[in-house]
Design a protein around this motif. Structure first.
Motif, PDB file in Angstrom:
ATOM      1  N   ALA A 175     -46.278 -53.714  81.827  1.00  9.97           N
ATOM      2  CA  ALA A 175     -46.573 -52.643  80.876  1.00  9.97           C
ATOM      3  C   ALA A 175     -45.378 -51.771  80.538  1.00  9.97           C
ATOM      4  N   ALA A 176     -44.780 -51.124  81.537  1.00 10.87           N
ATOM      5  CA  ALA A 176     -43.774 -50.106  81.230  1.00 10.87           C
ATOM      6  C   ALA A 176     -42.777 -49.990  82.373  1.00 10.87           C
ATOM      7  N   TYR A 177     -41.528 -49.610  82.017  1.00 11.16           N
ATOM      8  CA  TYR A 177     -40.463 -49.484  82.998  1.00 11.16           C
ATOM      9  C   TYR A 177     -39.590 -48.294  82.640  1.00 11.16           C
ATOM     10  N   THR A 178     -38.961 -47.734  83.652  1.00  7.44           N
ATOM     11  CA  THR A 178     -38.014 -46.650  83.389  1.00  7.44           C
ATOM     12  C   THR A 178     -36.711 -47.253  82.888  1.00  7.44           C
ATOM     13  N   THR A 179     -35.856 -46.387  82.352  1.00  7.47           N
ATOM     14  CA  THR A 179     -34.560 -46.854  81.849  1.00  7.47           C
ATOM     15  C   THR A 179     -33.701 -47.409  82.973  1.00  7.47           C
TER      16      THR A 179
ATOM     17  N   GLY B  82     -25.694 -58.711  82.929  1.00  5.23           N
ATOM     18  CA  GLY B  82     -25.239 -59.951  82.314  1.00  5.23           C
ATOM     19  C   GLY B  82     -25.264 -59.948  80.799  1.00  5.23           C
ATOM     20  N   LEU B  83     -25.829 -58.892  80.179  1.00  2.88           N
ATOM     21  CA  LEU B  83     -25.803 -58.830  78.717  1.00  2.88           C
ATOM     22  C   LEU B  83     -24.364 -58.660  78.256  1.00  2.88           C
ATOM     23  N   ASN B  84     -23.955 -59.466  77.280  1.00  5.28           N
ATOM     24  CA  ASN B  84     -22.567 -59.405  76.816  1.00  5.28           C
ATOM     25  C   ASN B  84     -22.213 -58.076  76.191  1.00  5.28           C
ATOM     26  N   SER B  85     -23.218 -57.381  75.632  1.00  8.20           N
ATOM     27  CA  SER B  85     -22.931 -56.146  74.901  1.00  8.20           C
ATOM     28  C   SER B  85     -22.723 -54.957  75.825  1.00  8.20           C
ATOM     29  N   ILE B  86     -22.990 -55.103  77.124  1.00  9.89           N
ATOM     30  CA  ILE B  86     -22.857 -53.985  78.065  1.00  9.89           C
ATOM     31  C   ILE B  86     -21.921 -54.408  79.186  1.00  9.89           C
ATOM     32  N   THR B  87     -20.799 -53.735  79.311  1.00 12.98           N
ATOM     33  CA  THR B  87     -19.848 -54.063  80.365  1.00 12.98           C
ATOM     34  C   THR B  87     -20.351 -53.531  81.701  1.00 12.98           C
ATOM     35  N   GLU B  88     -19.828 -54.089  82.787  1.00 16.40           N
ATOM     36  CA  GLU B  88     -20.225 -53.626  84.118  1.00 16.40           C
ATOM     37  C   GLU B  88     -19.796 -52.174  84.332  1.00 16.40           C
ATOM     38  N   GLU B  89     -18.656 -51.814  83.793  1.00 11.59           N
ATOM     39  CA  GLU B  89     -18.198 -50.425  83.901  1.00 11.59           C
ATOM     40  C   GLU B  89     -19.158 -49.481  83.198  1.00 11.59           C
ATOM     41  N   SER B  90     -19.644 -49.901  82.029  1.00 16.65           N
ATOM     42  CA  SER B  90     -20.596 -49.079  81.287  1.00 16.65           C
ATOM     43  C   SER B  90     -21.916 -48.968  82.034  1.00 16.65           C
ATOM     44  N   ARG B  91     -22.407 -50.081  82.612  1.00 12.37           N
ATOM     45  CA  ARG B  91     -23.656 -50.030  83.377  1.00 12.37           C
ATOM     46  C   ARG B  91     -23.549 -49.076  84.548  1.00 12.37           C
TER      47      ARG B  91
ATOM     48  N   LEU C 136     -36.300 -43.670  73.311  1.00 12.98           N
ATOM     49  CA  LEU C 136     -34.938 -43.353  72.893  1.00 12.98           C
ATOM     50  C   LEU C 136     -33.933 -43.636  74.005  1.00 12.98           C
ATOM     51  N   LEU C 137     -34.311 -43.356  75.246  1.00 11.40           N
ATOM     52  CA  LEU C 137     -33.402 -43.559  76.376  1.00 11.40           C
ATOM     53  C   LEU C 137     -33.130 -45.049  76.590  1.00 11.40           C
ATOM     54  N   HIS C 138     -34.147 -45.876  76.357  1.00 14.73           N
ATOM     55  CA  HIS C 138     -33.945 -47.322  76.455  1.00 14.73           C
ATOM     56  C   HIS C 138     -32.909 -47.794  75.427  1.00 14.73           C
ATOM     57  N   ILE C 139     -33.029 -47.277  74.212  1.00 13.33           N
ATOM     58  CA  ILE C 139     -32.098 -47.674  73.142  1.00 13.33           C
ATOM     59  C   ILE C 139     -30.664 -47.282  73.506  1.00 13.33           C
ATOM     60  N   ALA C 140     -30.505 -46.052  73.991  1.00 14.59           N
ATOM     61  CA  ALA C 140     -29.165 -45.566  74.329  1.00 14.59           C
ATOM     62  C   ALA C 140     -28.530 -46.385  75.440  1.00 14.59           C
ATOM     63  N   ALA C 141     -29.338 -46.776  76.435  1.00 16.75           N
ATOM     64  CA  ALA C 141     -28.786 -47.440  77.615  1.00 16.75           C
ATOM     65  C   ALA C 141     -28.571 -48.931  77.408  1.00 16.75           C
ATOM     66  N   THR C 142     -29.528 -49.629  76.792  1.00 19.15           N
ATOM     67  CA  THR C 142     -29.456 -51.087  76.746  1.00 19.15           C
ATOM     68  C   THR C 142     -29.662 -51.687  75.362  1.00 19.15           C
ATOM     69  N   GLY C 143     -29.966 -50.889  74.347  1.00 16.81           N
ATOM     70  CA  GLY C 143     -30.185 -51.429  73.014  1.00 16.81           C
ATOM     71  C   GLY C 143     -28.904 -51.933  72.382  1.00 16.81           C
ATOM     72  N   GLU C 144     -29.049 -52.812  71.413  1.00 18.68           N
ATOM     73  CA  GLU C 144     -27.883 -53.317  70.690  1.00 18.68           C
ATOM     74  C   GLU C 144     -27.292 -52.194  69.841  1.00 18.68           C
ATOM     75  N   GLN C 145     -25.966 -52.092  69.838  1.00 19.14           N
ATOM     76  CA  GLN C 145     -25.303 -51.014  69.105  1.00 19.14           C
ATOM     77  C   GLN C 145     -25.009 -51.443  67.667  1.00 19.14           C
ATOM     78  N   ILE C 146     -25.307 -50.540  66.742  1.00 14.74           N
ATOM     79  CA  ILE C 146     -25.001 -50.798  65.334  1.00 14.74           C
ATOM     80  C   ILE C 146     -23.497 -50.687  65.106  1.00 14.74           C
ATOM     81  N   VAL C 147     -22.898 -49.627  65.636  1.00 11.36           N
ATOM     82  CA  VAL C 147     -21.443 -49.482  65.622  1.00 11.36           C
ATOM     83  C   VAL C 147     -20.964 -49.815  67.029  1.00 11.36           C
ATOM     84  N   PRO C 148     -20.216 -50.896  67.213  1.00 15.81           N
ATOM     85  CA  PRO C 148     -19.898 -51.370  68.566  1.00 15.81           C
ATOM     86  C   PRO C 148     -18.959 -50.455  69.326  1.00 15.81           C
TER      87      PRO C 148
END
Length: 950
Positions: A778-782, A791-800, A724-736
């Motif tokens: 295998a696995a990584y933390t958020t 560099g993902l377009n959906s996540i701004t540097e301010e948000s990161r 769930l934490l991965h989705i919140a931090a870096t997943g694509e947003q359904i509502v932008p």
């Protein structure tokens, strides 16, 4: 000719855009004596070469072999060229030689015979030139037969190119205009009531207002903008429609013999998104201008072509920036003359930045200073501060100061007709008294007049004595909001609950609903089943009795999509006026209705009611609330009434537990893109016990923080697939554009482990995927995934930065390896910051205890070394503090010799540093000049260091 064939083969099969354009741009090829199937003379040339190496021009044996009759090379080129011709409509013309070429003094031969000189394609044109092979492409004069034959062929092609270009341009112009056409954007003008025949004639009286003078004036004399302001409901839209359609407007504008084009757009807050947006306005006025002045299309075509190429469709979606650029291209061009008068109504109903809107309007009129385009803009709006600030200096008037006679004429006309139909004999004094009362109390507000006169007309029709009506008129409140409250208080108590729910649904629906849909939605949300009304008349009566007249049914030119049956698809329900919608919004707690004393049912917002209908998405009438709208409405609940988050949570849980929810998942998958599609597939495969957990994933991606908080209560074992934490931090947003950091904090506050290591998100869309080597582990933390997602377009540097701060504040390890331990590319967070991030991110990790001295296991470089090699001064300053690295203050050029730049310190340290520099030169491709700069920075550092070890 063979080289050209092979070049076109390579171009037609190339994926490189630049090379591909050669084939696409080639209309035809004219071959002169090209040996498509080889030449017997190639063998003769070989024999001659072998006989005597003393020939002046030595032939290339390999080339001559390739040119032999039916050689493998020629067959390969020919086969591929045949495929090339099938890909397009390329024209081919082949000419053969008519005369023999003399060889070796004693013999002559046809170098390329007629069979080899032609390709054999069905569209090929074949001819001949009265010359030998050596001279068939040499023309002494325009009268040469060969020149006439070749040039006539080329001229025919040129003419066909011109004709094709003109046809293509015409087709392109048509597609450009079609892509801008949206009937919905001009629907509001059609819906506005036509002015009463005895009203608004004063608009063209120069002794009353300045409108006529503004129309007559040159655009260089006074302001090009005219502003009509007024109270809510004072008739601004009706006046603007009157001015736009009145013949006198065009006649007065044409005083200087110019041909003026009238263009109109009325913002409509009660309508769909495009009817109240800046993009909708720009698209509509651009369409109307081009539709009436076709000569301006070429100035817009380049913008259309760029959109069409980018979106790979002939019907692209226009964005605000492109529309603005296209419109300014029209106003700034100096080739095609045009006189345009824009009528823009209801600026206060624009759903966006009104200052941006005003700036755009001034850009339009300022761009025509010296061009051939003349523009005037007539605006109408409420007298808000922003409009007064931007347009207060423009000519104009306040409409409510000039409508007394109009109101009086309207009232007397309608009452007179009603009294005549009722065959009542009323004294002129009584008639005059009622009309004067209405006019006096109206204060220039036409919608107030309409509502009151409607009530009086109904009373006359029902036989109510005029004395009673006159007494009732004296009790009617003068303020419009009080009039609405009075209307609501008259709703029958048995209809109160339906009235409240109906108006809330009409208020919250993001687009107008058909009568059938809004009635079914109201009944289902209250009673659990939709009411079926048989006829249109039944629907009209139901809506009137339940809304108190605040809602009306209007027709649409084009049928709605996915809303009920074809019978009501062109009719939608909306508020009678913007002021009615604002009343429902401002008084939503009870609307002044007569609620019963024993009423205990919750008064839910319209957004929750719409979500309740989404539960029965398998019904046709409810599909309008599902799919891409489901989480949009849920998100609006979070913003507007967060106290109802529990209701959203229970609705989502109910949807997840339904047996036939595959229909919903398919709708989500089709409308929400790659991320939702992958989640939906997992939900379909999951058993019922896991569905709520996975539905929570969608809620996280939609930014439903309060809903997620409710759904996670009591959960101690958080899932790892997906995390769930991965989705919140870096997943694509359904509502932008949702608050990612806020959702991460919500999960962590609910007990989600900050250091949970889980598999990377394979639910990221392909364009957002990380390097394949990342997914092999295998696995990584958020935190690790967040840093690697740079560099993902959906996540701004301010948000990161905000997400990283939340993670670190909740105990994330600042020295964590981004790749798992043992990987030869292993790198910790601070080393990653030194190589790829900005100073703010580096400083954040240092503030939370990141170790600056840990070397990279592969290269042995510390974070400071990485930053030095990168040459990022701001990161170096973040690592070293303001009193150590002062690289920005170095004014003198670096010393010419790197060795002398190294400060005096121990021999072993000096040797180690020199080895590091030599190694870096080859390993990181560091130039000598950059190495000298690095040394000068370090020298400056040592001057201010306390010890040599630093």
């Amino acid at each position: 000719g063979l080289v050209v064939k092979d070049a076109l083969n390579q171009s037609s099969h190339s994926e490189n855009t630049r090379l591909k354009e050669i084939f696409l741009a080639t209309f035809g090829v004219c071959f002169l004596g090209t040996p498509h199937r080889g030449s017997k003379s190639a063998s003769i040339g070989k024999i001659a070469y072998q006989a005597s190496v003393a020939i002046t021009k030595r032939p290339n044996i390999q080339l001559l072999q390739a040119l032999e009759r039916n050689s493998g090379t020629l067959d390969s080129i020919a086969d591929r060229f045949g495929q090339t011709l099938l890909k397009g409509q390329m024209q081919i013309s082949s000419f053969r030689e008519e005369m023999e070429t003399r060889r070796f003094l004693i013999c002559s031969t046809i170098v390329v015979d007629s069979d080899s000189a032609k390709i054999g394609d069905r569209r090929e044109e074949v001819g001949s030139i009265p010359a030998n092979h050596r001279n068939m492409a040499k023309f002494a004069a325009a009268t040469d037969a060969g020149f006439k034959r070749v040039s006539s062929q080329l001229r025919r092609w040129v003419e066909r190119i011109k004709m094709a270009k003109n046809a293509f341009m015409e087709h392109d112009r048509h597609d450009c205009l079609t892509s801008l056409n949206n009937e919905e954007t001009r629907q509001r003008i059609q819906d506005v009531s036509i002015s009463h025949r005895q009203t608004f004639h004063w608009l063209f009286d120069r002794e009353v207002v300045k409108f006529r003078g503004w129309l007559e004036s040159s655009v260089d004399d006074i302001s090009r903008i005219f502003w009509i302001q007024g109270k809510p409901g004072s008739g601004k839209s009706t006046l603007m429609k009157y001015a736009l359609h009145e013949e006198r407007t065009k006649k007065i504008l044409a005083t200087d013999d110019s041909q003026w084009t009238l263009v109109g757009f009325f913002f409509h807050d009660r309508g769909s998104g495009v009817q109240k947006s800046l993009s909708g306005m720009l698209q509509e006025i651009l369409y109307q201008i081009l539709h009436q002045i076709k000569g301006l299309i070429p100035f817009v075509q380049p913008h259309y072509a760029k959109l069409a190429r980018g979106q790979q469709t002939r019907s692209p979606t226009w964005d605000v920036d492109t529309l603005r650029s296209a419109l300014l291209a029209i106003t700034k061009q100096n080739e095609v003359g045009a006189c345009i008068c824009l009528f823009l109504d209801a600026l206060d109903e624009h759903d966006g930045d009104n200052d941006q809107l005003a700036t755009l309007l001034y850009d339009l009129v300022s761009g025509v200073e010296k061009g051939k385009v003349k523009i005037k803009i007539c605006l109408a709006s409420r007298s808000w501060n922003i409009f007064d600030l931007r347009f207060g200096h423009c000519p104009g008037f306040a409409i409510h100061n000039y409508t007394q006679n109009d109101i009086r004429n309207y009232t007397m006309s309608r009452l007179g007709n009603s009294l005549g139909l009722a065959r009542l004999d009323v004294s002129p004094e009584k008639f005059e008294s009622i009309a004067s009362q209405v006019t006096g109390k109206a204060s220039g507000v036409f919608i107030w007049v309409k509502l009151v006169v409607d009530e009086l007309v109904k009373g006359i029709r029902d036989g109510t004595p005029l004395s009673v009506l006159e007494d009732e008129l004296s009790k009617i409140p003068q303020e419009l909001k009080d009039l609405y409250l009075r209307t609501m208080s008259k709703i029958e108590p048995t209809y109160v609950e339906e009235c409240y729910t109906l108006l809330q649904i009409a208020l919250c629906s993001l687009s107008p609903l058909t009568p059938g849909v809004i009635i079914k939605c109201t009944s289902y949300s209250l009673r659990g089943f939709p009411d079926e009304l048989a006829s249109q008349q039944e629907m009209i009566r139901w809506l009137k009795s339940r809304s108190g007249g605040l809602l009306e049914i209007v027709s649409r030119d084009s049928p709605g999509q996915g809303q009920g049956t074809a019978n009501d698809s062109v009719r939608v329900v909306q508020f009678i006026h913007q002021t009615a919608k604002e009343f429902v919004r401002d008084y939503k707690h009870d609307l002044g209705l007569r609620w019963g004393s024993d009423d205990s049912k919750p008064r839910l917002s319209g957004y929750v009611r719409l979500l309740q209908c989404a539960v029965v998405y398998e019904n046709d009438w409810a599909r309008v609330f599902g799919g891409d709208m489901l989480f949009v409405y849920a998100n609006l609940v979070e913003k507007v009434s967060p106290e109802e988050a529990a209701d959203v949570s229970s609705i989502l849980r109910e949807m997840a537990s339904r047996n036939n929810w595959e229909t919903l998942l398919q709708m989500i998958s089709n409308s929400q893109g790659y991320y939702a599609s992958r989640i939906a597939n997992r939900l379909l495969e999951a058993d019922r016990s896991s569905r709520v957990e996975l539905m929570c994933c969608l809620a996280i991606a939609a930014g439903l923080r309060n809903c997620v908080r409710t759904m996670l209560k009591g959960i101690s074992d958080f899932p790892m697939d997906p995390c769930l934490l991965h989705i919140a931090a870096t997943g694509e947003q359904i509502v932008p554009n949702q608050d990612r950091a806020g959702m991460v904090k919500t999960l962590l506050d609910a007990g989600h482990p900050v250091d949970m290591a889980a598999a990377p998100l394979d639910i990221l869309p392909p364009s957002h995927r990380l390097h394949p080597s990342f997914y092999a582990r295998a696995a990584y933390t958020t935190l690790a995934i967040l840093l690697r997602s740079r560099g993902l377009n959906s996540i701004t540097e301010e948000s990161r930065l905000s997400i990283a701060k939340v993670l670190l504040e909740h105990g994330a390890n600042p020295n964590e390896a981004i790749f798992r331990e043992g990987d030869q590319m292993s790198m910790n967070c601070l080393q990653h910051c030194a190589r790829f991030e900005g100073a703010d991110m580096a400083r954040l990790f240092l503030q939370h205890g990141a170790d600056l001295s840990t070397p990279h296991p592969g290269s042995g470089l510390t974070p400071r070394m990485f930053a030095t090699l990168r040459g990022n001064r701001s990161v170096l300053e973040a690592f070293s503090g303001p009193n150590i690295y002062k690289m920005s203050t170095i004014q003198s050029p670096p010393p010419p010799n790197a060795a002398t730049a190294i400060p005096a310190f121990s021999t072993s340290a000096r040797e180690a540093f020199e080895d590091f520099l030599k190694d870096s030169a080859s390993r990181y491709r560091i130039s000598k000049e950059k190495r000298i700069n690095i040394i000068s920075w370090i020298k400056n550092d040592f001057r201010e260091s306390k010890t040599q070890n630093d």
